[in-house]
Write an enzyme that holds these catalytic residues in place. Sequence first.
Site, mmCIF file in Angstrom:
data_model
loop_
_atom_site.group_PDB
_atom_site.id
_atom_site.type_symbol
_atom_site.label_atom_id
_atom_site.label_comp_id
_atom_site.label_asym_id
_atom_site.label_seq_id
_atom_site.Cartn_x
_atom_site.Cartn_y
_atom_site.Cartn_z
ATOM 1 N N PRO A 1 10.443 2.069 5.144
ATOM 2 C CA PRO A 1 9.398 1.223 4.561
ATOM 3 C C PRO A 1 8.021 1.873 4.617
ATOM 4 C CG PRO A 1 9.882 0.518 6.790
ATOM 5 C CD PRO A 1 10.810 1.663 6.498
ATOM 6 N N CYS B 1 -17.675 3.541 -14.321
ATOM 7 C CA CYS B 1 -18.144 3.398 -15.695
ATOM 8 C C CYS B 1 -16.982 3.333 -16.665
ATOM 9 C CB CYS B 1 -19.117 4.514 -16.015
ATOM 10 S SG CYS B 1 -20.648 4.219 -15.137
ATOM 11 N N TYR C 1 -1.105 2.104 0.027
ATOM 12 C CA TYR C 1 -1.459 2.675 -1.258
ATOM 13 C C TYR C 1 -2.895 2.335 -1.644
ATOM 14 C CZ TYR C 1 3.579 3.066 -1.094
ATOM 15 O OH TYR C 1 4.851 3.337 -0.681
HETATM 16 N N1 LLP Z 1 11.083 5.915 0.276
HETATM 17 C C1 LLP Z 1 10.877 6.578 -0.870
HETATM 18 C C2 LLP Z 1 11.759 7.683 -1.235
HETATM 19 C C3 LLP Z 1 9.807 6.210 -1.701
HETATM 20 O O1 LLP Z 1 9.600 6.862 -2.829
HETATM 21 C C4 LLP Z 1 8.960 5.139 -1.315
HETATM 22 C C5 LLP Z 1 7.836 4.743 -2.136
HETATM 23 C C6 LLP Z 1 9.210 4.486 -0.103
HETATM 24 C C7 LLP Z 1 10.289 4.896 0.673
HETATM 25 C C8 LLP Z 1 8.368 3.355 0.404
HETATM 26 O O2 LLP Z 1 8.284 2.272 -0.468
HETATM 27 P P1 LLP Z 1 7.525 0.935 0.011
HETATM 28 O O3 LLP Z 1 8.275 0.411 1.214
HETATM 29 O O4 LLP Z 1 6.132 1.324 0.356
HETATM 30 O O5 LLP Z 1 7.562 0.006 -1.141
HETATM 31 N N2 LLP Z 1 1.890 2.991 -5.158
HETATM 32 C C9 LLP Z 1 2.814 1.896 -5.343
HETATM 33 C C10 LLP Z 1 4.079 2.067 -4.546
HETATM 34 C C11 LLP Z 1 4.783 3.368 -4.856
HETATM 35 C C12 LLP Z 1 5.986 3.573 -4.005
HETATM 36 C C13 LLP Z 1 6.470 4.972 -4.121
HETATM 37 N N3 LLP Z 1 7.585 5.258 -3.294
HETATM 38 C C14 LLP Z 1 2.110 0.579 -4.964
HETATM 39 O O6 LLP Z 1 0.916 0.601 -4.659
HETATM 40 O O7 LLP Z 1 2.711 -0.494 -5.044
#
Ligand code: LLP
Length: 406
Positions: free
Chosen positions: A264, A332, A360
């Site tokens: 996570p 801007c 993020y």
């Molecule tokens: N494992 C892998 C291989 C991943 O690519 C990601 C996230 C995670 C784990 C963790 O995912 P999470 O638990 O954070 O959802 N910028 C976007 C989220 C992009 C996630 C990319 N990969 C946002 O702000 O929602």
Amino acid sequence: MNPNIPGEQLLTLAKEYGLPLFVYDAQTITRQISKLQQAFTVPDFQIRYACKALTTVGILQHIYAKGCGIDTVSAGEIQVALKAGVPPEMISFTPSGVLLQEYAYALDQGVHVHVDQLHVLEWIDRHYPNTAITLRFNPGIVAGGHLKLQVGAEDSKFGIHISQVEKVKALTNTLSLTVAGVHMHLGSDIGSSGSFDEAYEYVLNASRHWIDTIERIDLGGGFKIPYHPNDQRIDIMSFGQRVSDRFKAFCQEVGRDITLIVEPGKYLVSEAGHLLMEVSGTRDIGQTGLAYVSTGFNHFVRPMNYDAYHHIVNLSNPQGEVARFDVVGYLCETDTFALERDINTIRRGDILCLMNAGAYGFSMASNYNTRPRPAEVLIDEEGNARLIRRAETLGDVLRTDIGFSI
Ligand code: LLP
């Protein structure tokens, strides 16, 4: 939805460190880690924090101290994890479409790599024979809170499609590499655990092809946290229990314990983060007021990039009459944090707190419009504010821009 840290303390920090400012709360991160540790009851369970969510060294130090490993996607993230004191065996590398040099860096550091392309397997076999690796499969299941956050679809760029498992097996039979793990990651913001159930069944089945050497099965991350006050949380207890029961049965069938890993990002750090911002001006237009803040999507891109809802609280006028506002940034171009929000009346000079800013946020911040990135403060578990990253200066930002000087 109130900040995890008392408003008064946030206002004091705003004065002390200047704005904009990211403030994180270590206790919330610890609580999220404990919830996962309680929910998953398999004998060998590991959390590998997907540090792309918030890559700051102090955050990784805290998370590692609580017993988690770190998942990385680049040589830079590996360096941050090592700088945080995380040993290579507690770091994994799950990149997407990187050059072989980046794999070489990970392997040279002793970091376990997840492979999602066949040419990479062949290359590792040639240059790092007998290495233990994990295969990343794409189960071909659509899940995730926004189109851009779904990575498990049939045609997704992520992972080897599950239908190719026989082909991969035939290839690995010819290689010296040990397939020690199978990995999947479905996407982000996944609120219903149903799609996970389906996906990990595929992944468990895939792992049977290498069952004599499999030591770990990694279910990725993506667990939803509530952004909107009415958002549901993923029921992590029942989800963890269900996965654990299924996994225990699988281990029994196989006749030994296999490590279950989850990865996570958001789930650990999102709710711990607050972005404090100063109101640079206001304007009355019709029914909805407009509040300009002295930050923008250069520092926090989620509302603009994913249409994400982030709750906003007026810290410096908590008793003010509630009125309707749009909150916009200082860049801007269109730069919107919130539309048509009911917030305690916003005045010039007020300090607003954007919630759920841990994941993020800083890690996706940029220098767009030639603006330095903010400082980051962690409130440790004793309640002490610790500066974990100083604000960038304009000098930092301009340092690499060398013009025609050479
Ligand atoms: N494992 C892998 C291989 C991943 O690519 C990601 C996230 C995670 C784990 C963790 O995912 P999470 O638990 O954070 O959802 N910028 C976007 C989220 C992009 C996630 C990319 N990969 C946002 O702000 O929602």
